[in-house]
Design a protein around this motif. Sequence first.
Motif, PDB file in Angstrom:
ATOM      1  N   ALA A   1       0.841  -1.197   0.000  1.00  0.00           N
ATOM      2  CA  ALA A   1       0.000   0.000   0.000  1.00  0.00           C
ATOM      3  C   ALA A   1       0.874   1.244   0.000  1.00  0.00           C
ATOM      4  CB  ALA A   1      -0.904  -0.018   1.223  1.00  0.00           C
TER       5      ALA A   1
ATOM      6  N   LYS B   1      -2.699   9.325  -5.077  1.00  0.00           N
ATOM      7  CA  LYS B   1      -3.738   8.279  -4.947  1.00  0.00           C
ATOM      8  C   LYS B   1      -3.342   7.271  -3.870  1.00  0.00           C
ATOM      9  CE  LYS B   1      -5.706   8.768  -9.534  1.00  0.00           C
ATOM     10  NZ  LYS B   1      -4.860   9.926  -9.940  1.00  0.00           N
ATOM     11  N   ALA B   2      -2.958   7.796  -2.726  1.00  0.00           N
ATOM     12  CA  ALA B   2      -2.514   6.944  -1.621  1.00  0.00           C
ATOM     13  C   ALA B   2      -3.682   6.126  -1.082  1.00  0.00           C
ATOM     14  CB  ALA B   2      -1.924   7.812  -0.503  1.00  0.00           C
ATOM     15  N   ASP B   3      -3.371   5.008  -0.460  1.00  0.00           N
ATOM     16  CA  ASP B   3      -4.411   4.160   0.104  1.00  0.00           C
ATOM     17  C   ASP B   3      -4.958   4.730   1.405  1.00  0.00           C
ATOM     18  OD1 ASP B   3      -4.406   1.677  -1.696  1.00  0.00           O
ATOM     19  OD2 ASP B   3      -2.282   2.064  -1.320  1.00  0.00           O
ATOM     20  N   GLU B   4      -4.112   5.456   2.136  1.00  0.00           N
ATOM     21  CA  GLU B   4      -4.576   6.053   3.389  1.00  0.00           C
ATOM     22  C   GLU B   4      -3.672   7.224   3.743  1.00  0.00           C
ATOM     23  OE1 GLU B   4      -6.347   3.348   6.388  1.00  0.00           O
ATOM     24  OE2 GLU B   4      -4.889   4.224   7.784  1.00  0.00           O
TER      25      GLU B   4
ATOM     26  N   THR C   1     -14.234   8.584   7.203  1.00  0.00           N
ATOM     27  CA  THR C   1     -14.553   7.926   5.952  1.00  0.00           C
ATOM     28  C   THR C   1     -15.960   8.280   5.488  1.00  0.00           C
ATOM     29  OG1 THR C   1     -14.702   5.756   4.919  1.00  0.00           O
ATOM     30  CG2 THR C   1     -15.339   5.862   7.211  1.00  0.00           C
TER      31      THR C   1
ATOM     32  N   ASN D   1       4.846  -1.302   3.129  1.00  0.00           N
ATOM     33  CA  ASN D   1       4.240  -0.109   2.531  1.00  0.00           C
ATOM     34  C   ASN D   1       5.277   0.813   1.891  1.00  0.00           C
ATOM     35  OD1 ASN D   1       1.593  -0.714   3.517  1.00  0.00           O
ATOM     36  ND2 ASN D   1       2.317  -0.120   5.544  1.00  0.00           N
TER      37      ASN D   1
ATOM     38  N   ILE E   1       1.151   4.754   1.737  1.00  0.00           N
ATOM     39  CA  ILE E   1       0.633   5.460   2.905  1.00  0.00           C
ATOM     40  C   ILE E   1       1.297   6.830   3.001  1.00  0.00           C
ATOM     41  CG2 ILE E   1       0.353   5.382   5.421  1.00  0.00           C
ATOM     42  CD1 ILE E   1      -0.923   2.972   4.182  1.00  0.00           C
TER      43      ILE E   1
END
Length: 415
Positions: free
Chosen positions: A2, A165-168, A241, A34, A4
């Motif tokens: 991912a 476009k990071a996952d979190e 979220t 990550n 992050i």
Amino acid sequence: MALIVQKYGGTSVGTTERIENVAEKIIKSKEAGNDVVVVVSAMSGETNRLIDLANAIHPRPPARELDMLVSTGEQVTIALLTMALEKRGYPARCYTGAQVKILTDSAHSKARIQEIDAKVVSEDLKQGRVVVVAGFQGVDPSGAITTLGRGGSDTTAVALAAALKADECQIYTDVDGVYTTDPRVVPKARRLDRITFEEMLEMASLGSKILQIRAVEFAGKYHVPLRVLSSFQDGPGTLITFEDEDMEEPLISGIAFNRDEAKLTLLNAPDKPGIAGSILGPISAANIEVDMIVQNVSRSGATDFTFTVHRNEYERAKDILDGVAKELGGEVFGDTKIVKLSLVGVGMRSHAGVASTMFEALAGEGINIQMISTSEIKISVVIDEKYLELGVRALHSAFGLDDDDATVRVEGKEA
Ligand code: ASP
Ligand code: MG
């Protein structure tokens, strides 16, 4: 694997020891597989120190030069943190906002990000490096350094997460998440596992100062999952979220309060078209923001009109209202000893009875409600400020938000 983006605030990088601790946390995430991009604030107190220096030289420091000065705090922390990573054998590179092309408008000290060309960052990630970026700063079209407003590193992190476009996007701070209300007021306050963007925006604008409001707006707009966590203890934090249709939303997510408002009333104003405009027109012309507004039912051609403003603007607003009363008739009353309590929850959209439960809980403590306003996911009341704690605690338990383990903990501590 991912991607992050992690952001560490001023207290998290407040000493060299803490910077070393942050390096360890980054390495943990890296070792978990990550790609990590890190945004840091200046060491705690540093931005204020720099502003004081400027004020010592110039009563109204030129905006361009002030940004040049205050942006240096972050330049210190990115370099130190990158050194700490390199020392541990982890390849890393640091960049200023201008170097990673965080392009902003020219509104110094409150610039808005317009574009990020994250190519440099992506290239480094491909090479296996940790990328460390200075928060709070950007560059305008003329090449001048700009800053994004106090607390702006949050916005840098979210904007980078959106661009990459990071996952979190993980915001590491000195609290371990977002709470149902301020734990200093309600010891039974509970950490929320998740909260929606809408709720977080309401909580933030009502004074929960965990995240810069603009960062939350930005994350909502670009669908960046945002998590608030502690730098000092492990835990899942709070995920901010979107509403999840499969999940039962709690009725109320949190209770916010605001001690910064004051109330003004024009009693017995003539009840005729245009009256609200003639009262609030001069107030807004003076650039005073109005929050709650209540006009009661008219009787015999007269009406009472009440509104709230920021306490700092109270005197100015009262002078203006006194002027209005001279022209229109009516009597002016003001009160600065008030507090606004608000229930926030997306669950209230689909449930009846939230307001009545709220009013009954306050009545049960003998608390008088002076004003009420509602929106889709919020109900606010104004009460006497001396009942702040009593009121928040009553609502917290009336809506089942109390963490009873916390009570045990608190009592255990006291015993
Ligand atoms: N260092 C800046 C401030 O103190 C930005 C930040 O911490 O987010 O406001
Ligand atoms: Mg902050």
